[in-house]
Design a protein around this motif. Structure first.
Motif, PDB file in Angstrom:
ATOM      1  N   ALA A  83       0.809  -1.219   0.000  1.00 21.93           N
ATOM      2  CA  ALA A  83       0.000   0.000   0.000  1.00 21.93           C
ATOM      3  C   ALA A  83       0.843   1.270   0.000  1.00 21.93           C
ATOM      4  N   THR A  84       1.948   1.268   0.719  1.00 21.71           N
ATOM      5  CA  THR A  84       2.782   2.467   0.792  1.00 21.71           C
ATOM      6  C   THR A  84       3.361   2.811  -0.574  1.00 21.71           C
ATOM      7  N   THR A  86       2.158   2.073  -3.494  1.00 20.90           N
ATOM      8  CA  THR A  86       1.091   2.558  -4.374  1.00 20.90           C
ATOM      9  C   THR A  86       0.768   4.022  -4.085  1.00 20.90           C
ATOM     10  N   ARG A  87       0.692   4.387  -2.816  1.00 26.07           N
ATOM     11  CA  ARG A  87       0.441   5.798  -2.470  1.00 26.07           C
ATOM     12  C   ARG A  87       1.575   6.686  -2.977  1.00 26.07           C
ATOM     13  N   HIS A  88       2.814   6.214  -2.810  1.00 25.71           N
ATOM     14  CA  HIS A  88       3.955   6.999  -3.274  1.00 25.71           C
ATOM     15  C   HIS A  88       3.931   7.166  -4.790  1.00 25.71           C
ATOM     16  N   VAL A  90       1.313   7.233  -6.771  1.00 22.20           N
ATOM     17  CA  VAL A  90       0.273   8.196  -7.123  1.00 22.20           C
ATOM     18  C   VAL A  90       0.785   9.625  -6.925  1.00 22.20           C
ATOM     19  N   ALA A  91       1.388   9.878  -5.774  1.00 22.95           N
ATOM     20  CA  ALA A  91       1.855  11.230  -5.484  1.00 22.95           C
ATOM     21  C   ALA A  91       3.022  11.638  -6.380  1.00 22.95           C
ATOM     22  N   GLU A 230      -6.939   1.349  -1.705  1.00 22.08           N
ATOM     23  CA  GLU A 230      -6.016   2.104  -2.538  1.00 22.08           C
ATOM     24  C   GLU A 230      -6.545   3.522  -2.776  1.00 22.08           C
ATOM     25  N   PRO A 231      -5.664   4.433  -3.181  1.00 21.13           N
ATOM     26  CA  PRO A 231      -6.105   5.810  -3.442  1.00 21.13           C
ATOM     27  C   PRO A 231      -7.223   5.862  -4.488  1.00 21.13           C
TER      28      PRO A 231
END
Length: 253
Positions: A83-84, A86-88, A90-91, A230-231
């Motif tokens: 998950a981390t 995937t967030r990174h 996206v950003a 997820e985002p």
């Protein structure tokens, strides 16, 4: 040279079978492919094409890498529980104005005869197992083993690729193995160890599905830890062929 007109430059955040399949297809297409692996497995299966191992240094580090390497697009094909990362992704892709696709395999769904107990996270799974006691087949990966260290009234068979570094439950046996796993072998393993509860993540895919089929056949309950959220707004596909089609479209555009 990065970003050649011949095929574009694709960054795959990988480590999964789908990531390796995408890398092979993209290389066959003439693309310049870089696959990034987290480095958490000592002897990972390597994809074709260029490979880098290790983190980027957070969102800013990933965004800087994308810019410096002139990445045309990014496919996040990491594990459904990464998950981390995937967030990174996206950003970082938003910050660098880079097209991003999420390649995630479909989750498993119960079939007739399955005895699944769904839980939102690993801590809830550990609490549930503590109340059930019994003999547990723990297949969640070495990073989650420590969550079960305080469960004293159950016996654990813990299957991992690499040895866990976290504190283990007091009554545990380590089994080092790497999939894919065959149905008959899974059934024999659980029978031999008199397993009463299987604990797993809802990773999806065929590579480790056999344990669920064997558990259903043997009447063993399954504690299924669901995927993290997820985002919102991610463009996503569930197979490598669809991801390759998206990459072709983006690079040609």
């Amino acid at each position: 040279m990065p970003g050649t007109e011949r095929g574009g430059r694709l960054l795959i955040l990988g480590g999964t079978g789908e990531a390796r399949e995408l890398a092979a297809g993209a290389v066959d297409d003439g693309m310049d492919v870089v696959s990034s692996l987290a480095g958490r497995v000592q002897r990972p299966r390597l994809p074709v094409g260029e490979v880098r191992i290790g983190g980027f240094g957070g969102v800013d580090g990933l965004a800087d890498y994308v810019r410096a390497e002139r990445i045309s697009c990014v496919v996040d094909a990491t594990h459904p529980f990464a998950a981390t990362m995937t967030r990174h992704a996206v950003a970082a892709c938003a910050a660098s104005s880079t097209p991003l696709l999420r390649l995630r395999r479909p989750p498993w769904s119960p079939s007739a005869g399955d005895d699944w107990f769904r839980l939102p996270d690993m801590a809830a799974a550990a609490d549930y197992v503590a109340t059930r006691r019994g003999r547990v087949f723990l297949t969640t990966g070495r990073q989650d083993v420590g969550v079960f260290a305080g469960v004293t009234d159950a016996w654990f068979l813990i299957r991992v690729v690499d040895p866990p570094s976290a504190l283990l439950p007091p009554n545990a046996e380590i089994l080092s193995a790497r999939g894919p796993y065959r149905h008959d072998d899974e059934a024999a393993l659980m029978t031999a160890h008199r397993i009463t509860t299987l604990v797993t993540k809802n990773s999806g895919g065929a590579l480790t599905r056999a344990k669920l089929d064997a558990a259903r056949e043997l009447g063993i309950e399954v504690v299924m830890v669901e995927r993290p959220v997820e985002p919102a707004g991610l463009v996503a596909v569930d197979d490598a062929a669809s991801a390759l089609a998206w990459v072709r479209t983006v690079i040609r555009r």
